[in-house]
Scaffold this motif. Structure first.
Motif, PDB file in Angstrom:
ATOM      1  N   ASP A 199       1.217  11.643 -11.495  1.00  0.00           N
ATOM      2  CA  ASP A 199       1.123  10.379 -10.782  1.00  0.00           C
ATOM      3  C   ASP A 199       2.291  10.293  -9.805  1.00  0.00           C
ATOM      4  N   GLN A 200       2.058   9.772  -8.619  1.00  0.00           N
ATOM      5  CA  GLN A 200       3.147   9.683  -7.653  1.00  0.00           C
ATOM      6  C   GLN A 200       4.274   8.790  -8.154  1.00  0.00           C
ATOM      7  N   TRP A 218       4.780   5.529  -7.204  1.00  0.00           N
ATOM      8  CA  TRP A 218       5.316   4.874  -6.004  1.00  0.00           C
ATOM      9  C   TRP A 218       6.167   3.656  -6.359  1.00  0.00           C
ATOM     10  N   ASP A 219       5.781   2.921  -7.372  1.00  0.00           N
ATOM     11  CA  ASP A 219       6.523   1.712  -7.739  1.00  0.00           C
ATOM     12  C   ASP A 219       7.924   2.008  -8.266  1.00  0.00           C
ATOM     13  N   TYR A 271      10.078   4.092  -6.800  1.00  0.00           N
ATOM     14  CA  TYR A 271      11.036   4.381  -5.736  1.00  0.00           C
ATOM     15  C   TYR A 271      11.988   3.199  -5.565  1.00  0.00           C
ATOM     16  N   HIS A 306      13.723   4.473  -0.234  1.00  0.00           N
ATOM     17  CA  HIS A 306      13.006   4.079   0.982  1.00  0.00           C
ATOM     18  C   HIS A 306      13.921   4.104   2.204  1.00  0.00           C
ATOM     19  N   PRO A 333       5.606   7.015   1.868  1.00  0.00           N
ATOM     20  CA  PRO A 333       4.166   6.713   1.883  1.00  0.00           C
ATOM     21  C   PRO A 333       3.555   6.647   0.487  1.00  0.00           C
ATOM     22  N   ASP A 334       2.614   5.752   0.348  1.00  0.00           N
ATOM     23  CA  ASP A 334       1.755   5.725  -0.829  1.00  0.00           C
ATOM     24  C   ASP A 334       0.647   6.755  -0.577  1.00  0.00           C
ATOM     25  N   ARG A 383      -2.091   7.339  -1.914  1.00  0.00           N
ATOM     26  CA  ARG A 383      -3.470   6.842  -1.954  1.00  0.00           C
ATOM     27  C   ARG A 383      -3.884   6.283  -0.593  1.00  0.00           C
ATOM     28  N   ARG A 384      -3.009   5.520   0.011  1.00  0.00           N
ATOM     29  CA  ARG A 384      -3.328   4.958   1.326  1.00  0.00           C
ATOM     30  C   ARG A 384      -3.419   6.054   2.380  1.00  0.00           C
ATOM     31  N   ASN A 441       6.819  14.486  -5.159  1.00  0.00           N
ATOM     32  CA  ASN A 441       6.943  13.022  -5.239  1.00  0.00           C
ATOM     33  C   ASN A 441       8.376  12.507  -5.143  1.00  0.00           C
TER      34      ASN A 441
END
Length: 303
Positions: free
Chosen positions: A39-40, A42-43, A45, A50, A86-87, A89-90, A128
Motif C-alpha cells: 500500500d502506498q 499516502w496518509d 507522509y 511533502h 502524488p496519490d 490512485r489519482r 513509496n
C-alpha cells in the motif's frame, strides 16, 4: 517460518551481492505481497515529506523548458502533481484514461521477474518513500521522486507507453536466455538516460537525468560525454556505471524508432551478443553515428 519474508530477505542479499549498490535496501519489505507491491500509505507522509517533494519538483521543473523532451513536459502537466507527493490512485486514473497504465507502490528495488511482469501488465512500480533533506543531491536507491517525476510523465505518451509494456513482455525471454544484463542495459540507456533529437536540438527524456539536477544539465551542456545515435545491439553491448554521470548517451530520432527496434524477436540477438565483446562506455566504435564526440574529461558524482 515466514516464507514471504524469507523470499524478500533473499532478494535483499542478492542485491547486495550484485554490485549495483553496496548499501542495504532501505524500504520496508516486511509487508510486501507476492508481487512485491505494498500500500502506498499516502496518509502517512509528513509535512516535511511533502515539502521535500515541492522543493525537488520546483528545482527540476525550472530546468525542463531548456533540457527536457516536449512529450515529458506535456505528461507532467497532465499529472498536475506539484503541491504534494502524488496519490498513486489519482495519478493512475489520469494514466489509465491516456494509455491504460496504472501505478503500484513498492518499497524500493524489486526482483527482475516481478518487475517485468508488472510492466507487461501496464503496471509501473513506484517506490513509496521519499529522500531526506541531507540526500537532496545524491541518493543511492530510487525514491518516489525519481520514480514518479522521472518515469511517470512519459507513460502518458502512447508510443512510449507501448514500448514500456513491450519491454516488460520481453523480460521472460531475457531470463530464459540468461540475458538479463543485456536487457537491463537497454533500460538503463534508453529509459533512465535516453536523449532524443528534436527540432530544437537534443533533449533529455530519461528518468535518471530528469530527476537529477546535475545530470539534467550535464547530459545536454557538458563537452565530456559521447552522444551516439541509437543502435539496439550497440546499446545492449555497452557497460555502464551507477555511481557517476554517464560517459555515453544514446540518442533517439523518435520514440517510434525505439518501439520498432523492440518489436523484433530478441532470441537471435541474444545469441549474437554472446559472441561479441562488451563495449566500455568511454569507447566510440567506427560504426557509431556520432552526435557529439566527448572529451571524457573528469568524473562527476551523480545526483
Amino acid at each position: 517460518m515466514n516464507t514471504e519474508n524469507a523470499v524478500t530477505g533473499d532478494f535483499a542479499a542478492r542485491v547486495a551481492d550484485s554490485g549495483k549498490t553496496d548499501t542495504a535496501l532501505r524500504g520496508d519489505y516486511s509487508a510486501v505481497r507476492a508481487d512485491y507491491t505494498i500500500d502506498q500509505g499516502w496518509d502517512r507522509y509528513t509535512d516535511t515529506d511533502h515539502a521535500m517533494w515541492r522543493t525537488l519538483y520546483d528545482r527540476q521543473s525550472s530546468l525542463l523548458e531548456r533540457y527536457a523532451a516536449p512529450e515529458f513536459i506535456e505528461g507532467l502537466k497532465r499529472l498536475d502533481v506539484r503541491d504534494a507527493i502524488p496519490d498513486f490512485r489519482r495519478a493512475s486514473d489520469v494514466l489509465d484514461k491516456a494509455t491504460g497504465w496504472t501505478l503500484v507502490a513498492v518499497p524500493g528495488l524489486i526482483p527482475e521477474r516481478e518487475f517485468f511482469e508488472h510492466l507487461a501488465a501496464r503496471r509501473f512500480p513506484v517506490t513509496n518513500w521519499i529522500r531526506k533533506p541531507e540526500e537532496m543531491d545524491y541518493l543511492v536507491e530510487p525514491d518516489v521522486f525519481h520514480d514518479f517525476f522521472g518515469h511517470v510523465p512519459l507513460l502518458a505518451h502512447p508510443v512510449f507507453a507501448d514500448y514500456m509494456q513491450a519491454y516488460g513482455v520481453g523480460g521472460a525471454k531475457a531470463i530464459a536466455n540468461s540475458a538479463q544484463e543485456q536487457l537491463t542495459r537497454l533500460y538503463w540507456y534508453m529509459v533512465e538516460f535516453g536523449l532524443i533529437n528534436t527540432k530544437d536540438g537534443l533533449r533529455a527524456y530519461g528518468a535518471g537525468m530528469l530527476s537529477s539536477r546535475g545530470e539534467t544539465q550535464f547530459c545536454i551542456d557538458s563537452p565530456s560525454p559521447h552522444r551516439v545515435g541509437f543502435d539496439l545491439e550497440r546499446v545492449m553491448r555497452t557497460q555502464y556505471r551507477i555511481d557517476d554521470y554517464q560517459q555515453t548517451y544514446f540518442v533517439l530520432d523518435s520514440y517510434e524508432q525505439l518501439m520498432d527496434a523492440t518489436a523484433v524477436d530478441f532470441t537471435p540477438i541474444y545469441a549474437r551478443l554472446k559472441t561479441m565483446a562488451e563495449v566500455d562506455p568511454t569507447t566510440v566504435l567506427p560504426t557509431d553515428r556520432i552526435f557529439t564526440l566527448g572529451t571524457q574529461g573528469g568524473s562527476h558524482k551523480a545526483a
